[in-house]
Design a protein around this motif. Structure first.
Motif, PDB file in Angstrom:
ATOM      1  N   PRO A  82       0.943  -1.278   0.061  1.00 10.79           N
ATOM      2  CA  PRO A  82      -0.029  -0.137  -0.246  1.00 10.79           C
ATOM      3  C   PRO A  82       0.845   1.165   0.101  1.00 10.79           C
ATOM      4  O   PRO A  82       2.067   1.174   0.635  1.00 10.79           O
ATOM      5  N   THR A  83       0.470   2.215  -0.561  1.00 10.61           N
ATOM      6  CA  THR A  83       1.162   3.615  -0.486  1.00 10.61           C
ATOM      7  C   THR A  83       0.072   4.652   0.234  1.00 10.61           C
ATOM      8  O   THR A  83       0.384   5.860   0.229  1.00 10.61           O
ATOM      9  N   THR A  84      -0.868   4.096   0.851  1.00 11.60           N
ATOM     10  CA  THR A  84      -1.668   4.795   1.703  1.00 11.60           C
ATOM     11  C   THR A  84      -1.572   4.225   3.173  1.00 11.60           C
ATOM     12  O   THR A  84      -1.408   3.143   3.308  1.00 11.60           O
ATOM     13  N   ALA A  85      -1.903   5.182   3.904  1.00 11.15           N
ATOM     14  CA  ALA A  85      -1.841   4.497   5.391  1.00 11.15           C
ATOM     15  C   ALA A  85      -3.106   5.186   6.268  1.00 11.15           C
ATOM     16  O   ALA A  85      -3.609   6.110   6.218  1.00 11.15           O
ATOM     17  N   PRO A  86      -3.842   4.049   6.847  1.00 14.54           N
ATOM     18  CA  PRO A  86      -3.603   2.579   6.585  1.00 14.54           C
ATOM     19  C   PRO A  86      -4.093   1.978   5.265  1.00 14.54           C
ATOM     20  O   PRO A  86      -4.754   2.764   4.532  1.00 14.54           O
ATOM     21  N   SER A  87      -3.575   1.073   5.072  1.00 13.97           N
ATOM     22  CA  SER A  87      -3.973   0.180   3.774  1.00 13.97           C
ATOM     23  C   SER A  87      -5.436   0.018   3.585  1.00 13.97           C
ATOM     24  O   SER A  87      -6.134  -0.313   4.492  1.00 13.97           O
ATOM     25  N   PRO A  88      -5.839   0.449   2.450  1.00 13.45           N
ATOM     26  CA  PRO A  88      -7.196   0.187   2.127  1.00 13.45           C
ATOM     27  C   PRO A  88      -7.892  -1.336   2.036  1.00 13.45           C
ATOM     28  O   PRO A  88      -8.966  -1.557   2.364  1.00 13.45           O
ATOM     29  N   PHE A  89      -6.892  -2.251   2.078  1.00 14.91           N
ATOM     30  CA  PHE A  89      -7.072  -3.446   1.785  1.00 14.91           C
ATOM     31  C   PHE A  89      -6.436  -4.089   3.109  1.00 14.91           C
ATOM     32  O   PHE A  89      -5.357  -4.151   3.218  1.00 14.91           O
ATOM     33  N   PRO A  90      -7.302  -5.143   3.898  1.00 13.95           N
ATOM     34  CA  PRO A  90      -6.652  -5.798   4.873  1.00 13.95           C
ATOM     35  C   PRO A  90      -5.442  -6.927   4.573  1.00 13.95           C
ATOM     36  O   PRO A  90      -5.779  -7.602   3.583  1.00 13.95           O
ATOM     37  N   GLY A  91      -4.426  -6.645   5.055  1.00 13.96           N
ATOM     38  CA  GLY A  91      -3.292  -7.599   4.726  1.00 13.96           C
ATOM     39  C   GLY A  91      -2.470  -7.284   3.589  1.00 13.96           C
ATOM     40  O   GLY A  91      -3.167  -6.451   2.654  1.00 13.96           O
ATOM     41  N   ALA A  92      -1.339  -7.589   3.640  1.00  8.66           N
ATOM     42  CA  ALA A  92      -0.272  -7.254   2.469  1.00  8.66           C
ATOM     43  C   ALA A  92      -0.376  -8.071   1.421  1.00  8.66           C
ATOM     44  O   ALA A  92       0.157  -7.809   0.237  1.00  8.66           O
ATOM     45  N   THR A  93      -0.873  -9.166   1.450  1.00  3.77           N
ATOM     46  CA  THR A  93      -1.018 -10.291   0.219  1.00  3.77           C
ATOM     47  C   THR A  93      -2.287 -10.602  -0.267  1.00  3.77           C
ATOM     48  O   THR A  93      -3.087 -10.878   0.618  1.00  3.77           O
ATOM     49  N   PHE A  94      -2.483 -10.121  -1.511  1.00  5.52           N
ATOM     50  CA  PHE A  94      -3.894 -10.631  -1.803  1.00  5.52           C
ATOM     51  C   PHE A  94      -4.237 -11.880  -2.502  1.00  5.52           C
ATOM     52  O   PHE A  94      -5.392 -12.468  -2.431  1.00  5.52           O
ATOM     53  N   PHE A  95      -3.112 -12.577  -2.718  1.00  6.85           N
ATOM     54  CA  PHE A  95      -2.994 -13.898  -2.915  1.00  6.85           C
ATOM     55  C   PHE A  95      -2.818 -15.004  -2.189  1.00  6.85           C
ATOM     56  O   PHE A  95      -1.883 -14.831  -1.305  1.00  6.85           O
ATOM     57  N   TYR A  96      -3.399 -16.261  -2.280  1.00  8.58           N
ATOM     58  CA  TYR A  96      -3.355 -17.301  -1.404  1.00  8.58           C
ATOM     59  C   TYR A  96      -2.512 -18.244  -2.205  1.00  8.58           C
ATOM     60  O   TYR A  96      -2.626 -19.510  -1.587  1.00  8.58           O
ATOM     61  N   HIS A  97      -2.061 -18.242  -3.304  1.00 11.88           N
ATOM     62  CA  HIS A  97      -1.362 -19.175  -4.131  1.00 11.88           C
ATOM     63  C   HIS A  97      -0.505 -18.375  -5.153  1.00 11.88           C
ATOM     64  O   HIS A  97      -0.798 -17.157  -5.456  1.00 11.88           O
ATOM     65  N   TYR A  98       0.732 -18.866  -5.477  1.00 15.43           N
ATOM     66  CA  TYR A  98       1.279 -18.311  -6.495  1.00 15.43           C
ATOM     67  C   TYR A  98       1.233 -18.239  -8.004  1.00 15.43           C
ATOM     68  O   TYR A  98       1.861 -18.114  -8.881  1.00 15.43           O
ATOM     69  N   THR A  99       0.096 -19.097  -8.045  1.00 12.47           N
ATOM     70  CA  THR A  99      -0.473 -19.324  -9.617  1.00 12.47           C
ATOM     71  C   THR A  99      -0.464 -18.108 -10.463  1.00 12.47           C
ATOM     72  O   THR A  99       0.006 -18.178 -11.592  1.00 12.47           O
ATOM     73  N   TRP A 100      -1.219 -16.933  -9.898  1.00  9.51           N
ATOM     74  CA  TRP A 100      -1.391 -15.974 -10.829  1.00  9.51           C
ATOM     75  C   TRP A 100      -0.437 -14.896 -10.696  1.00  9.51           C
ATOM     76  O   TRP A 100      -0.339 -14.433  -9.359  1.00  9.51           O
ATOM     77  N   LEU A 101       0.213 -14.320 -11.508  1.00  8.38           N
ATOM     78  CA  LEU A 101       1.276 -13.135 -11.409  1.00  8.38           C
ATOM     79  C   LEU A 101       0.619 -11.931 -12.134  1.00  8.38           C
ATOM     80  O   LEU A 101       0.390 -11.816 -13.355  1.00  8.38           O
ATOM     81  N   PRO A 102       0.598 -10.705 -11.514  1.00 10.77           N
ATOM     82  CA  PRO A 102       0.163  -9.339 -12.005  1.00 10.77           C
ATOM     83  C   PRO A 102       1.315  -8.918 -13.083  1.00 10.77           C
ATOM     84  O   PRO A 102       2.184  -8.704 -12.889  1.00 10.77           O
ATOM     85  N   ILE A 103       0.574  -8.345 -14.226  1.00 13.40           N
ATOM     86  CA  ILE A 103       1.460  -7.944 -15.355  1.00 13.40           C
ATOM     87  C   ILE A 103       1.026  -6.631 -15.754  1.00 13.40           C
ATOM     88  O   ILE A 103       1.721  -5.781 -16.477  1.00 13.40           O
ATOM     89  N   ASP A 104      -0.459  -6.002 -15.446  1.00 11.10           N
ATOM     90  CA  ASP A 104      -0.826  -4.778 -16.035  1.00 11.10           C
ATOM     91  C   ASP A 104      -2.137  -4.308 -15.000  1.00 11.10           C
ATOM     92  O   ASP A 104      -2.614  -5.358 -14.465  1.00 11.10           O
ATOM     93  N   CYS A 105      -2.231  -3.107 -14.878  1.00 11.38           N
ATOM     94  CA  CYS A 105      -3.497  -2.563 -14.055  1.00 11.38           C
ATOM     95  C   CYS A 105      -3.997  -1.360 -14.862  1.00 11.38           C
ATOM     96  O   CYS A 105      -3.200  -0.525 -15.271  1.00 11.38           O
TER      97      CYS A 105
END
Length: 389
Positions: A82-105
């Motif tokens: 997060p670049t905001t404080a506090p983070s808007p999303f709970p937890g630092a990791t969105f993913f529960y598996h390494y199957t999918w990797l972000p490449i664009d947004c």
């Protein structure tokens, strides 16, 4: 005996809503703190109608909420910083598996590539939790990349005339540019409205080898490391051992190649300039260089260096910089991501201010995430699908 002080009259619900609408969107923590004041404020902010009113009221680009980076430990695992404080999303990791990797947004959506099945992509809206796995890319030839390499790909809203203040749940496009083992660069387009891929063109070192378009959707498209400028989307690509820029026009389906300026740089990212032109940012030694592609009086387009930023004096660090690399650009908010041996920093190109956002020393590209966020967006905590193979 003095009379007891009367309690202050409570504001009516409509008045509270009008006040909360005026909280600036660049720092979501303000809304999160406001939601904890009382049950009334929480109910207003959690109302599904409030986010729509909030976006319409401000009419500004969505704020930068953070960025995705991939940590190899030993398998690649994506983390959200997060670049905001506090983070808007709970937890630092969105993913529960390494199957999918972000490449664009872009436009509130994240495009992810399967870690092993490189033809498989997934589009995810972290705010609503919506996700759609795309059919496999119809590659004519096998991919030459290793399992952790990223596609040159972009996701963008497909709604005609959209202001991108509320793209959640609408149709989207995905454009991919990829090399294959025969040295060709292939360009593909996916439409969520049709639900299938179209092959647009193949490139060789000397330009376009063959170009054909089987995408016959007659509806209008809204325009969008790739960068969206107007109706054109730009990618960087190694072609015949030489870095090139591939330009794709979303309206005419035309493709073209653009040469990069001659510069020795630790990293390069494409970006729009303040004038709406194609820009380029790169680092050399301990400086950040900004370039713009301009057209002269004779109608000839070329690269012009328009700005240099001394990172040693700009970055808020005390120790000397030994390594520096540009690793990302956030569209709409004009923010550059720079990795150094002292951590990761963001530089606001408009104000010239810089701040550290992560202690990690990693020089791989990051994926910035921009979106409006209010406390009612509870679906963002939903995990992605687990490994199925």
């Amino acid at each position: 005996m003095a009379a007891a002080a009367r309690p202050s009259p409570e504001l009516i619900e409509d008045a509270v809503a009008e006040i909360l609408l005026r909280l600036l969107p660049d720092e979501p923590a303000r809304l999160l703190r406001a939601s904890s004041v009382c049950k009334l404020w929480r109910r207003i902010l959690s109302d599904p109608a409030f986010p729509r009113r909030y976006r319409r009221f401000h009419r500004t680009p969505p704020p930068l909420l953070g960025f995705f980076k991939v940590v190899h430990c030993p398998n690649p695992v994506p983390h959200f910083i997060p670049t905001t404080a506090p983070s808007p999303f709970p937890g630092a990791t969105f993913f529960y598996h390494y199957t999918w990797l972000p490449i664009d947004c872009r436009h509130g959506r994240v495009l992810l590539q399967h870690n092993r099945n490189l033809n498989n992509l997934l589009v995810w809206d972290p705010v609503t939790g919506d996700r759609e796995e795309l059919p496999g890319l119809p590659r004519a030839c096998p991919c030459r990349f290793s399992g952790t390499s990223r596609l040159s790909a972009a996701v963008l809203c497909a709604a005609a005339g959209c202001d991108h203040c509320h793209c959640h749940g609408g149709h989207f496009l995905v454009v991919c540019v990829d090399n294959n083992i025969n040295g060709l660069a292939e360009v593909y387009l996916y439409s969520s409205q049709i639900g299938e891929w179209s092959v647009l063109a193949c490139f060789q070192e000397d330009g376009i080898k063959s170009s054909f378009c089987i995408f016959q959707n007659k509806s209008s498209f809204c325009p969008s490391s790739a960068v969206l400028i107007g109706d054109e989307i730009y990618f960087t690509l190694m072609l015949g051992g030489v870095p090139k820029i591939v330009s794709y026009d979303l309206g005419s389906h035309c493709l073209s190649l653009i040469s990069l300026p001659e510069l020795r740089s630790m990293g390069l990212v494409l970006m729009p300039t303040e004038e709406g032109l194609l820009g380029l940012a790169g680092t050399r030694d301990y400086s950040l260089f900004l370039w713009s592609r301009m057209v002269n009086a004779e109608g000839v387009a070329g690269w012009v260096q328009c700005r240099e930023i001394d990172l040693e004096t700009t970055l808020p660090i005390d120790s000397p910089i030994d390594l520096v690399n540009i690793i990302g650009f956030a569209e709409g908010v004009n923010v550059i991501f720079v990795a150094t041996n002292c951590g990761t920093f963001i530089i606001d190109l408009k104000s010239g201010q810089a701040r550290k956002v992560n202690e990690s020393v990693r020089f791989s590209p990051v994926v910035p995430f921009m979106s409006f966020y209010t406390p009612g967006c509870a679906c963002s905590r939903l995990p992605l699908p687990a490994e199925t193979n």
